[in-house]
Design an enzyme around this catalytic site. Structure first.
Site, PDB file in Angstrom:
ATOM      1  N   ASN A   8      -2.301   8.205   3.315  1.00 29.56           N
ATOM      2  CA  ASN A   8      -3.333   7.449   2.591  1.00 29.56           C
ATOM      3  C   ASN A   8      -4.554   7.359   3.500  1.00 29.56           C
ATOM      4  OD1 ASN A   8      -4.894   5.651   1.191  1.00 29.56           O
ATOM      5  ND2 ASN A   8      -3.573   3.869   1.520  1.00 29.56           N
ATOM      6  N   LYS A  10      -7.407   6.285   2.805  1.00 32.14           N
ATOM      7  CA  LYS A  10      -8.277   5.141   2.449  1.00 32.14           C
ATOM      8  C   LYS A  10      -9.734   5.606   2.359  1.00 32.14           C
ATOM      9  CE  LYS A  10      -4.939   2.166   4.642  1.00 32.14           C
ATOM     10  NZ  LYS A  10      -4.609   0.848   5.082  1.00 32.14           N
ATOM     11  N   HIS A  93      -1.875  -0.830  -4.406  1.00 30.37           N
ATOM     12  CA  HIS A  93      -1.935  -0.985  -2.947  1.00 30.37           C
ATOM     13  C   HIS A  93      -2.442  -2.396  -2.640  1.00 30.37           C
ATOM     14  CE1 HIS A  93      -3.175  -0.559   1.199  1.00 30.37           C
ATOM     15  NE2 HIS A  93      -2.390   0.496   1.261  1.00 30.37           N
ATOM     16  N   GLU A  95      -4.497  -3.520  -0.627  1.00 29.45           N
ATOM     17  CA  GLU A  95      -5.955  -3.644  -0.487  1.00 29.45           C
ATOM     18  C   GLU A  95      -6.621  -3.717  -1.850  1.00 29.45           C
ATOM     19  OE1 GLU A  95      -6.403  -0.323   2.154  1.00 29.45           O
ATOM     20  OE2 GLU A  95      -5.362  -1.465   3.701  1.00 29.45           O
ATOM     21  N   GLU A 165       5.603  -2.126   1.164  1.00 28.40           N
ATOM     22  CA  GLU A 165       4.583  -2.279   2.203  1.00 28.40           C
ATOM     23  C   GLU A 165       4.303  -3.762   2.435  1.00 28.40           C
ATOM     24  OE1 GLU A 165       1.980   1.384   2.725  1.00 28.40           O
ATOM     25  OE2 GLU A 165       1.038   0.206   1.160  1.00 28.40           O
ATOM     26  N   GLY A 171      -1.808  -1.892   8.861  1.00 32.23           N
ATOM     27  CA  GLY A 171      -2.911  -1.798   9.822  1.00 32.23           C
ATOM     28  C   GLY A 171      -2.840  -2.797  10.959  1.00 32.23           C
ATOM     29  N   SER A 211       1.984   0.277   9.314  1.00 33.19           N
ATOM     30  CA  SER A 211       1.977   0.586  10.756  1.00 33.19           C
ATOM     31  C   SER A 211       3.057   1.584  11.169  1.00 33.19           C
ATOM     32  CB  SER A 211       2.091  -0.699  11.582  1.00 33.19           C
ATOM     33  OG  SER A 211       0.958  -1.513  11.372  1.00 33.19           O
TER      34      SER A 211
HETATM   35  C1  PEP Z   1      -1.285   1.683   4.006  1.00 32.25           C
HETATM   36  O1  PEP Z   1      -2.401   1.201   3.911  1.00 32.25           O
HETATM   37  O2  PEP Z   1      -0.684   2.107   2.990  1.00 32.25           O
HETATM   38  C2  PEP Z   1      -0.684   1.752   5.321  1.00 32.25           C
HETATM   39  C3  PEP Z   1       0.596   1.932   5.403  1.00 32.25           C
HETATM   40  O3  PEP Z   1      -1.531   1.604   6.386  1.00 32.25           O
HETATM   41  P1  PEP Z   1      -1.147   1.651   7.949  1.00 32.25           P
HETATM   42  O4  PEP Z   1      -0.169   2.778   8.130  1.00 32.25           O
HETATM   43  O5  PEP Z   1      -2.423   1.874   8.645  1.00 32.25           O
HETATM   44  O6  PEP Z   1      -0.511   0.342   8.258  1.00 32.25           O
END
Ligand code: PEP
Length: 270
Positions: A8, A10, A93, A95, A165, A171, A211
């Site tokens: 992803n 983003k 997601h 976000e 998630e 992040g 992460s």
């Molecule tokens: C995400 O935004 O789907 C995600 C997993 O981000 P990160 O790996 O940066 O935590």
């Protein structure tokens, strides 16, 4: 087991950066047992589609709207995504939920529309830090999954991939333990069993995201209850993403292994 690794990106990557990325990724992009999916920003989809086709990897989108066409300024039709060669789409997601007011109801409508258009929805669910601290993880997962799944029939439900998630892990560099993720994945399977059938509970694909890095990915992919990872930050570097796939159980196709250029010495054959 066929694994799935989704990048992803983003709101990152320029056209030039994307070209360099695919050039780099092409050196190590063939995996025998892994479906690799790249989700670039919408305006890069067309260009990325060509690269993905060349590399034999899949293209994903980061969002979709639930209507097929009409006066919905700024939104993107599932039919157009399909037309562009998109196969997967992230929906719900955290976000999008946090910054764009995406509710479970919106998520449900988007999932239905994506399936109708022939896309594979990747539905993101997970608890916030406060929900974690107040022991509400199980309730949140149940609420989010039921809201989406209630609107689907069993054939549609089979198309859905769930990405667990935890919002606090995205992040942040913090992650739950592999055991904790496994527990949530088992809860999701049980929910799917209650809503549909034992077969769907067994077959549904579940990913972990938050992460994930080349160093910790195996903790989340070693278990038979999880099928792979949704990756943000670590997917922005082609070599890192490739190592992450390999460390997560992706087996490189023999022809794609980087050639070992170490000079041979007579002693090597002794
Ligand atoms: C995400 O935004 O789907 C995600 C997993 O981000 P990160 O790996 O940066 O935590």
């Amino acid at each position: 087991m066929q694994r799935i690794f989704i990048a992803n990106w983003k709101m990152n990557m320029s056209v030039a950066e994307m070209e360099t990325y695919f050039q780099e990724f092409s050196k190590n992009s063939d995996f025998d047992n892994a479906e690799v999916v790249v989700c670039p920003p919408m305006p890069l989809l067309s260009l990325a589609a060509q690269h993905c086709a060349e590399l034999g990897i899949a293209l994903g989108a980061q969002n979709v709207f639930w209507e097929e066409a009409g006066a919905f300024t700024g939104e993107v039709s599932p039919l157009l995504l399909k037309d562009l060669g998109v196969q997967y789409v992230l929906i719900g997601h955290s976000e999008r939920r946090q910054y764009f007011g995406e509710t479970d109801q919106y998520v449900g409508r988007k999932v239905k529309a994506a399936i109708k258009a022939g896309l594979r929805p990747v539905v993101c669910v997970g608890e916030s830090l406060i929900e974690l601290r107040t022991n509400r993880t199980e309730d949140v997962i149940e609420e989010q999954i039921s809201a989406v799944m209630r609107g689907l029939d069993p054939i549609e439900a089979r198309r859905v991939i769930i990405a667990y998630e935890p919002v606090w892990a995205i992040g942040s560099g913090m992650t739950p333990t592999g055991e904790q993720v496994k527990e949530v994945a088992l809860q999701i399977r049980k929910l799917m069993g209650d809503l549909f059938s034992l077969k769907i509970a067994r077959d549904i694909k579940i990913l972990y995201g938050g992460s994930v890095s080349p160093d910790n990915v195996d903790e989340f992919t070693a278990s038979y209850v999880l099928h792979g990872a949704l990756v943000g930050n670590a997917s922005l570097d082609a070599n890192k993403f490739s190592s992450l796939i390999q460390n997560g159980g992706g087996i490189r196709t023999a022809s794609n292994q980087q050639e070992d250029t170490t000079p041979l010495h007579e002693g090597d054959f002794a």
